[in-house]
Design a protein around this motif. Sequence first.
Motif, PDB file in Angstrom:
ATOM      1  N   VAL A 119       4.004 -10.180  10.916  1.00 59.39           N
ATOM      2  CA  VAL A 119       3.948  -9.368   9.697  1.00 59.39           C
ATOM      3  C   VAL A 119       3.806  -7.904  10.081  1.00 59.39           C
ATOM      4  O   VAL A 119       2.972  -7.547  10.932  1.00 59.39           O
ATOM      5  CB  VAL A 119       2.754  -9.797   8.811  1.00 59.39           C
ATOM      6  N   TRP A 120       4.613  -7.052   9.460  1.00 59.10           N
ATOM      7  CA  TRP A 120       4.531  -5.602   9.698  1.00 59.10           C
ATOM      8  C   TRP A 120       3.325  -5.036   8.959  1.00 59.10           C
ATOM      9  O   TRP A 120       3.055  -5.374   7.805  1.00 59.10           O
ATOM     10  CB  TRP A 120       5.809  -4.929   9.221  1.00 59.10           C
ATOM     11  N   VAL A 121       2.581  -4.158   9.629  1.00 60.90           N
ATOM     12  CA  VAL A 121       1.380  -3.553   9.044  1.00 60.90           C
ATOM     13  C   VAL A 121       1.650  -2.091   8.712  1.00 60.90           C
ATOM     14  O   VAL A 121       2.065  -1.322   9.597  1.00 60.90           O
ATOM     15  CB  VAL A 121       0.184  -3.641  10.013  1.00 60.90           C
ATOM     16  N   PRO A 122       1.450  -1.670   7.485  1.00 64.11           N
ATOM     17  CA  PRO A 122       1.631  -0.257   7.134  1.00 64.11           C
ATOM     18  C   PRO A 122       0.650   0.625   7.911  1.00 64.11           C
ATOM     19  O   PRO A 122      -0.410   0.175   8.340  1.00 64.11           O
ATOM     20  CB  PRO A 122       1.335  -0.218   5.632  1.00 64.11           C
ATOM     21  N   SER A 123       0.983   1.887   8.066  1.00 63.05           N
ATOM     22  CA  SER A 123       0.157   2.816   8.834  1.00 63.05           C
ATOM     23  C   SER A 123      -0.612   3.757   7.912  1.00 63.05           C
ATOM     24  O   SER A 123      -0.251   3.956   6.752  1.00 63.05           O
ATOM     25  CB  SER A 123       1.030   3.637   9.788  1.00 63.05           C
ATOM     26  N   PHE A 124      -1.671   4.326   8.448  1.00 62.65           N
ATOM     27  CA  PHE A 124      -2.465   5.309   7.700  1.00 62.65           C
ATOM     28  C   PHE A 124      -1.704   6.626   7.572  1.00 62.65           C
ATOM     29  O   PHE A 124      -1.084   7.098   8.523  1.00 62.65           O
ATOM     30  CB  PHE A 124      -3.793   5.549   8.409  1.00 62.65           C
ATOM     31  N   GLN A 125      -1.767   7.211   6.366  1.00 64.74           N
ATOM     32  CA  GLN A 125      -1.214   8.534   6.110  1.00 64.74           C
ATOM     33  C   GLN A 125      -2.288   9.376   5.426  1.00 64.74           C
ATOM     34  O   GLN A 125      -3.117   8.856   4.669  1.00 64.74           O
ATOM     35  CB  GLN A 125       0.035   8.459   5.224  1.00 64.74           C
ATOM     36  N   LEU A 126      -2.284  10.669   5.671  1.00 72.53           N
ATOM     37  CA  LEU A 126      -3.364  11.540   5.214  1.00 72.53           C
ATOM     38  C   LEU A 126      -3.555  11.494   3.698  1.00 72.53           C
ATOM     39  O   LEU A 126      -4.682  11.506   3.204  1.00 72.53           O
ATOM     40  CB  LEU A 126      -3.106  12.973   5.677  1.00 72.53           C
ATOM     41  N   TRP A 127      -2.454  11.443   2.947  1.00 75.01           N
ATOM     42  CA  TRP A 127      -2.567  11.471   1.487  1.00 75.01           C
ATOM     43  C   TRP A 127      -3.264  10.223   0.922  1.00 75.01           C
ATOM     44  O   TRP A 127      -3.732  10.224  -0.208  1.00 75.01           O
ATOM     45  CB  TRP A 127      -1.197  11.641   0.845  1.00 75.01           C
ATOM     46  N   GLN A 128      -3.324   9.181   1.720  1.00 70.16           N
ATOM     47  CA  GLN A 128      -3.955   7.945   1.244  1.00 70.16           C
ATOM     48  C   GLN A 128      -5.433   8.129   0.947  1.00 70.16           C
ATOM     49  O   GLN A 128      -6.021   7.342   0.196  1.00 70.16           O
ATOM     50  CB  GLN A 128      -3.756   6.830   2.267  1.00 70.16           C
ATOM     51  N   LEU A 129      -6.059   9.164   1.526  1.00 71.58           N
ATOM     52  CA  LEU A 129      -7.476   9.425   1.276  1.00 71.58           C
ATOM     53  C   LEU A 129      -7.745   9.774  -0.188  1.00 71.58           C
ATOM     54  O   LEU A 129      -8.891   9.693  -0.638  1.00 71.58           O
ATOM     55  CB  LEU A 129      -7.981  10.552   2.190  1.00 71.58           C
ATOM     56  N   LEU A 130      -6.730  10.165  -0.913  1.00 70.95           N
ATOM     57  CA  LEU A 130      -6.869  10.410  -2.352  1.00 70.95           C
ATOM     58  C   LEU A 130      -6.074   9.405  -3.177  1.00 70.95           C
ATOM     59  O   LEU A 130      -6.546   8.933  -4.213  1.00 70.95           O
ATOM     60  CB  LEU A 130      -6.414  11.828  -2.701  1.00 70.95           C
TER      61      LEU A 130
END
Length: 227
Positions: A59-70
């Motif tokens: 399964v592919w795992v999405p990555s963290f992106q800075l905008w996700q903090l909001l």
Amino acid sequence: MIDPEPPRFLLFPPVIRFLLIANVVIFLLQLVAFETLLVHFALWPVGTPEVIEQNGEFVWVPSFQLWQLLSYGFLHGGLLHLFLNLFAMWMLGVQLEHAWGSRLFAIYYLVCVLGAGLIQLFVASYGVTGNEIYPTIGASGGVFGILLAFGMMFPNQRLVFLLIPVPIRAKYFVIAYGAFELLAGITGTTAGVAHFAHLGGMFFGLLLIQYWRGRLPIKPRNRVFWW
């Protein structure tokens, strides 16, 4: 000279109205594009592998992106999750927005969401291995920040918890709820609930209030709060 009329009390002041509408609209979008929104806008841990094995499949795992903090704070896991967050946001936030003004309230709410996201990011990313990878969604971090501020601003106002219909003073409600979240986070009870995100929202809310009060080593140009 005639005194001006006092400002009218609004049941839906501007920031609260925007947050309610935005969360409802995004929830409706989730009904048709939940996976896409989850992949790009939920809060994903840092340092996750690109692919993991689950139930014998890769399964592919999405990555963290800075905008996700909001952005994670505008997604919800279901209708009940959405209702509880928005009801608490409205019930407690209306009085705060009237007391502080819309600008300060908006700043405070976003700082609480951001702070909750940072704490949850650290907790969720720590030692992430195998198939224990999950995203965080929900406005609860901001709502818990609002709860803390309400308890400090109106400590003796009585609140009624939906599941326990007994009036309790706001200051005791905040202390009890905060203690429960800490205990639940440490012990790992009520799995699937981001307890440390809730505590992060309260902690960053407290820091911002103390900064505005001029009680931190870094001082604001002008003290915002006198209470």
